[in-house]
Design a protein around this motif. Structure first.
Motif, short mmCIF file in Angstrom:
data_model
loop_
_atom_site.label_atom_id
_atom_site.label_comp_id
_atom_site.label_asym_id
_atom_site.label_seq_id
_atom_site.Cartn_x
_atom_site.Cartn_y
_atom_site.Cartn_z
N ASN A 1 -24.51 4.79 14.68
CA ASN A 1 -24.17 3.38 14.67
C ASN A 1 -25.47 2.61 14.94
OD1 ASN A 1 -23.46 0.78 15.36
ND2 ASN A 1 -21.66 1.38 16.56
N PRO A 2 -25.84 1.71 14.04
CA PRO A 2 -27.14 1.04 14.19
C PRO A 2 -27.32 0.38 15.56
CG PRO A 2 -26.18 0.54 12.07
CD PRO A 2 -25.16 1.35 12.81
N GLU A 3 -26.20 -0.02 16.19
CA GLU A 3 -26.33 -0.69 17.49
C GLU A 3 -26.66 0.28 18.62
OE1 GLU A 3 -22.92 -3.02 18.32
OE2 GLU A 3 -23.27 -4.40 16.66
N TRP A 4 -26.51 1.57 18.34
CA TRP A 4 -26.70 2.56 19.41
C TRP A 4 -28.12 3.11 19.47
CZ3 TRP A 4 -21.64 5.87 18.53
CH2 TRP A 4 -20.54 5.08 18.85
N GLN A 5 -29.01 2.62 18.60
CA GLN A 5 -30.34 3.23 18.52
C GLN A 5 -31.05 3.25 19.88
OE1 GLN A 5 -33.13 1.47 15.75
NE2 GLN A 5 -34.80 2.71 16.51
N LEU B 1 -27.01 -2.91 26.92
CA LEU B 1 -26.65 -2.48 25.57
C LEU B 1 -25.19 -2.06 25.49
CD1 LEU B 1 -29.96 -0.54 25.01
CD2 LEU B 1 -29.24 -2.54 23.71
N SER B 2 -24.64 -1.49 26.58
CA SER B 2 -23.23 -1.10 26.57
C SER B 2 -22.33 -2.32 26.58
CB SER B 2 -22.91 -0.21 27.77
OG SER B 2 -23.79 0.87 27.82
N PHE B 3 -22.66 -3.30 27.42
CA PHE B 3 -21.81 -4.49 27.48
C PHE B 3 -21.84 -5.27 26.18
CE2 PHE B 3 -21.54 -3.72 31.99
CZ PHE B 3 -20.28 -4.22 32.31
N LEU C 1 -29.91 2.37 22.82
CA LEU C 1 -29.04 2.92 23.86
C LEU C 1 -29.20 4.44 23.93
CD1 LEU C 1 -26.89 2.06 25.88
CD2 LEU C 1 -25.17 2.39 24.13
N ALA C 2 -29.20 5.10 22.77
CA ALA C 2 -29.27 6.57 22.74
C ALA C 2 -30.57 7.05 23.39
CB ALA C 2 -29.18 7.06 21.30
N GLY C 3 -31.68 6.32 23.14
CA GLY C 3 -32.95 6.71 23.75
C GLY C 3 -32.88 6.66 25.27
N HIS C 4 -32.32 5.56 25.81
CA HIS C 4 -32.24 5.42 27.27
C HIS C 4 -31.32 6.47 27.87
CE1 HIS C 4 -34.58 1.90 27.10
NE2 HIS C 4 -33.65 1.07 26.66
N ILE C 5 -30.20 6.76 27.16
CA ILE C 5 -29.26 7.74 27.70
C ILE C 5 -29.90 9.14 27.73
CG2 ILE C 5 -27.08 8.93 27.20
CD1 ILE C 5 -25.93 6.20 26.47
N ALA C 6 -30.68 9.45 26.68
CA ALA C 6 -31.39 10.74 26.69
C ALA C 6 -32.30 10.83 27.90
CB ALA C 6 -32.20 10.89 25.39
N PHE C 7 -32.97 9.72 28.21
CA PHE C 7 -33.87 9.69 29.37
C PHE C 7 -33.11 9.98 30.67
CE2 PHE C 7 -35.22 6.69 32.78
CZ PHE C 7 -36.39 7.32 33.16
N VAL C 8 -31.97 9.30 30.84
CA VAL C 8 -31.19 9.47 32.07
C VAL C 8 -30.67 10.91 32.16
CG1 VAL C 8 -29.05 8.82 33.22
CG2 VAL C 8 -30.55 7.06 32.30
N LEU C 9 -30.18 11.45 31.05
CA LEU C 9 -29.64 12.81 31.07
C LEU C 9 -30.71 13.81 31.46
CD1 LEU C 9 -27.23 12.91 27.99
CD2 LEU C 9 -26.69 12.73 30.42
N ILE C 10 -31.90 13.67 30.87
CA ILE C 10 -32.96 14.63 31.19
C ILE C 10 -33.37 14.52 32.66
CG2 ILE C 10 -35.39 15.18 30.77
CD1 ILE C 10 -34.84 14.85 27.84
N LEU C 11 -33.44 13.29 33.16
CA LEU C 11 -33.82 13.13 34.57
C LEU C 11 -32.75 13.64 35.51
CD1 LEU C 11 -35.86 10.05 35.56
CD2 LEU C 11 -36.53 12.32 34.87
N LEU C 12 -31.49 13.59 35.07
CA LEU C 12 -30.42 14.12 35.92
C LEU C 12 -30.61 15.62 36.12
CD1 LEU C 12 -27.11 12.36 34.85
CD2 LEU C 12 -28.20 12.33 37.08
N VAL C 13 -31.03 16.30 35.03
CA VAL C 13 -31.21 17.74 35.10
C VAL C 13 -32.56 18.09 35.73
CG1 VAL C 13 -31.16 19.87 33.77
CG2 VAL C 13 -29.79 17.94 33.05
N ARG C 14 -33.61 17.37 35.31
CA ARG C 14 -34.96 17.66 35.80
C ARG C 14 -35.58 16.39 36.35
NH1 ARG C 14 -37.46 22.74 33.64
NH2 ARG C 14 -39.19 21.82 34.74
N PRO C 15 -35.39 16.08 37.64
CA PRO C 15 -35.88 14.81 38.18
C PRO C 15 -37.40 14.67 38.11
CG PRO C 15 -34.47 15.96 39.76
CD PRO C 15 -34.70 16.89 38.63
N ARG C 16 -38.14 15.76 37.93
CA ARG C 16 -39.59 15.66 37.86
C ARG C 16 -40.09 15.71 36.43
NH1 ARG C 16 -41.88 16.23 42.38
NH2 ARG C 16 -43.81 16.69 41.32
N GLY C 17 -39.18 15.68 35.47
CA GLY C 17 -39.59 15.76 34.08
C GLY C 17 -39.66 17.21 33.62
N LEU C 18 -40.01 17.40 32.35
CA LEU C 18 -39.95 18.75 31.79
C LEU C 18 -41.13 19.62 32.19
CD1 LEU C 18 -38.67 17.86 28.19
CD2 LEU C 18 -37.35 18.78 30.10
N PHE C 19 -42.35 19.07 32.11
CA PHE C 19 -43.53 19.90 32.39
C PHE C 19 -44.45 19.24 33.41
CE2 PHE C 19 -42.42 19.91 27.84
CZ PHE C 19 -41.91 21.19 27.73
#
Lengths: 287, 344
Positions: free
Chosen positions: A258-262, B124-126, A264-282
């Motif tokens: 969905n063009p509106e999610w472009q 963006l969600s809102f 948003l998807a980037g930010h969510i990927a960031f949050v998800l990765i930090l949830l798993v690895r709070p110090r980043g990948l490497f």
């Protein structure tokens, strides 16, 4: 095949984000300085290239060559005059000073160049593309991606193969002990910020060639860049490249759904990765 | 004695502010309303960054959520905006719990960027919420603000137009919020918990060694400021009457300005945000004819303050004169040798 195409476009976009992030990563890794003005400095770089290009009638690529030493000087002066004074254990002063700088640069550009969006005229190369199988690749995005790899390679070479790089790493690990060895941290920092702005100018060239820019877009670029740095892990330049690619690919797939999610998807990927690895990948350094 | 004088001073200022709307200066009332709201946000950010050491760049998250929930309450559930605002504050506080779980894993700069990213996700969600206008936003239904409890009373007593009565009511609520924030901050900071908080800020290791739990205290401050920030956000948008994701989650309006206000006035001091908001308002009115110049001046001023007076204008003033309006220190117990025991 559409997914392969999306993946490829995402990786190419990620190359641009890695360029945004590389300078930031360098500065952050060496002196733990959070430069909130980095996005606006990139936009400033784009305007400098535009200004030189129009004043002398040069192609943006040539104009960027002239802009590089100017921006290096700006970085050196900025660090020497301003940022070295606020570095310390407390992260708040540098954060707020660069934040102030961000607002000043943004509004000064607005006063000087108005809010109209501009673009760097790179010529016919802009629209060229070639196809491999069913996917077509733009020449400019590919050049951007190649430049990102090249910049990271160069920075890594400086970092691990030169005396300057040794000084960078030593100061990053322990500034006091580095001083005992005859290194002046403030000079090292000034050079680092100079180099960071050179990278920012290269990023500015591709930013301006790819899409329109105006004085207000800096903070959003800063956020992508910072997300890339954090995903990659403190002090790892290859990590920063991976971080940029992660954001780019996530944005491309978000946009495909969905063009509106472009974004948003980037930010969510960031949050998800930090949830798993709070110090980043490497992460290279611990602080 | 000095304390009593200072408090008396504050009381006079509050009363003076409270009676301004009675003189019917509507433009001034609207201006001051925004100043008071910025002050509430500044007091909250000061608690976070100045006392709890949580440098957030994402407080617009709670402004936006408070405002959006208030709009949802008014438009979708037919509640009056004031009740909606209260719910907005509560929702902001509830939302702060999962946000805290995420951002508290991050330190320093990572925390700042993490909070900002979360606020962007919310913006963006809102903007996907079609019932509230999606990306373009929506307006409060006609008359929703006028039907708020208290508006009719103000109209009957003062005989003013409904729009003016709404302005007055929101203005008084904002003033009340400022006073409540000031009193609550002062009491909290003087309490055992507040003392622990400042101890953590000054020396985390020493504070932990005497049994202060930094994470618990910081989380508490994070939740409480989310609540107050959410309510303030709802109030701002009751007065504005229109909402859009970009205005409700604006990092410039609700975080950048607020940070400058606190820094210029004096971070980590209670009167600092008050001084800061006065400087901000003064600059804005003085330089309003020159477009964005006041932002440049504001930025430069912020940088200069950070370089030469870390504790802002108020910090420099107290250091110079020794006078503090709202001192946070406890009087140290007199030592036994001087023979003054029992007098404190």
């Amino acid at each position: 095949m559409i997914w392969l195409d999306t993946l490829l476009q995402g990786l190419l976009l990620g190359g641009l984000y890695a360029l945004f992030a590389a300078g930031l990563s360098l500065v952050f890794g060496i002196m733990r300085l959070v430069n909130l003005a980095h996005g606006d400095l990139i936009v400033l770089g784009a305007y400098v290239i535009l200004g030189i290009g129009t004043a002398f009638g040069l192609n943006p690529f040539v104009a960027a060559l002239i802009a590089l030493p100017l921006m290096f000087l700006l970085g050196w002066v900025l660090q020497t005059v301003l940022l070295n004074r606020v570095l310390g254990d407390d992260i708040l002063p540098p954060l707020l000073v660069t934040f102030g700088l961000s607002v000043v640069i943004q509004n000064a550009l607005l006063e000087g160049f108005s809010a109209d969006s501009r673009k760097l005229p790179v010529g016919p190369i802009e629209a060229e593309s070639f196809s491999i199988g069913s996917v077509s690749i733009g020449v400019m995005p590919l050049v951007t991606f190649g430049s990102a790899i090249l910049v990271i390679l160069c920075l890594n070479w400086i970092f691990y193969r030169t005396a300057l790089g040794r000084a960078f790493r030593a100061t990053s690990d322990d500034a006091v002990t580095a001083q005992l060895m005859g290194i002046r941290p403030k000079r090292v920092f000034a050079l680092a910020t100079g180099i960071a702005l050179v990278v920012a100018t290269i990023a500015a060239l591709y930013l301006g060639a790819r899409a329109n820019f105006d004085p207000s877009i800096g903070p959003a670029r800063l956020l992508y860049a910072f997300e890339a740095v954090i995903i990659g892990g403190l002090g790892s330049l290859w990590g920063t490249l991976i971080g940029g690619l992660v954001i780019g690919v996530a944005q491309a797939f978000g946009a495909a759904l969905n063009p509106e999610w472009q974004i948003l998807a980037g930010h969510i990927a960031f949050v998800l990765i930090l949830l798993v690895r709070p110090r980043g990948l490497f992460p290279r350094a611990y602080d | 004695m000095k304390n009593v004088l200072g408090l008396l001073c504050l009381l006079v200022i509050v009363i003076a502010l409270a009676i301004i709307p009675l003189f019917g200066l509507r433009a001034l009332v609207q201006d001051l309303f925004m100043v008071l709201c910025l002050l509430v946000l500044a007091l909250n950010w000061n608690m976070l960054a100045g006392f709890a050491g949580l440098v957030s760049v994402g407080q617009q998250l709670f402004v936006g959520v408070g405002a959006y929930v208030m709009f949802a309450a008014a438009i979708l559930w037919g509640l009056d905006p004031l009740t909606g605002g209260l719910i907005g504050g509560l929702v902001a506080m509830v939302l702060a719990v999962p946000v805290a779980f995420f951002v508290f894993r991050l330190n320093g700069a990572y925390f700042a960027i993490g909070t900002w990213a979360v606020a962007e996700i919310a913006r963006l969600s809102f903007s996907q919420w079609r019932a509230l206008g999606g990306g373009t936003g929506t307006a409060l239904p006609r008359g929703a603000a006028r039907d708020m409890p208290g508006v009719q009373l103000i109209r009957d007593v003062l005989g003013v137009s409904p729009a003016a009565a709404v302005d007055m009511l929101t203005y008084w609520l904002a003033l009340g919020l400022v006073v409540a924030m000031l009193v609550a901050s002062w009491m909290f900071l003087r309490s055992r918990m507040g003392l622990g908080l400042q101890a953590v800020r000054d020396n985390p290791v020493a504070a932990r060694s005497v049994g202060v739990d930094p994470v618990r205290l910081k989380a508490l401050v994070f939740l409480l400021t989310a609540f107050a920030t959410g309510i303030c956000g709802a109030l701002i948008f009751i007065q504005t009457g229109r909402i859009s994701p970009d205005s409700a989650f604006s990092v410039i309006d609700w975080t950048a300005f607020v940070i400058f206000i606190v820094v210029i006035g004096g971070i980590g001091t209670l009167p600092g945000p008050i001084i800061g908001v006065l400087v901000f308002y003064g600059l804005q009115s003085l330089l309003s004819d020159y477009g964005t110049v006041y932002l440049i001046v504001l930025g430069v001023l912020g940088i200069v303050v950070m370089l030469f007076a870390r504790r802002g204008l108020w910090g420099a003033f107290t250091q110079w004169t020794g006078f503090d309006l709202l001192p946070l220190e406890h009087t140290p117990p007199k030592s036994a040798e001087t023979g003054d025991r029992g007098k404190t």
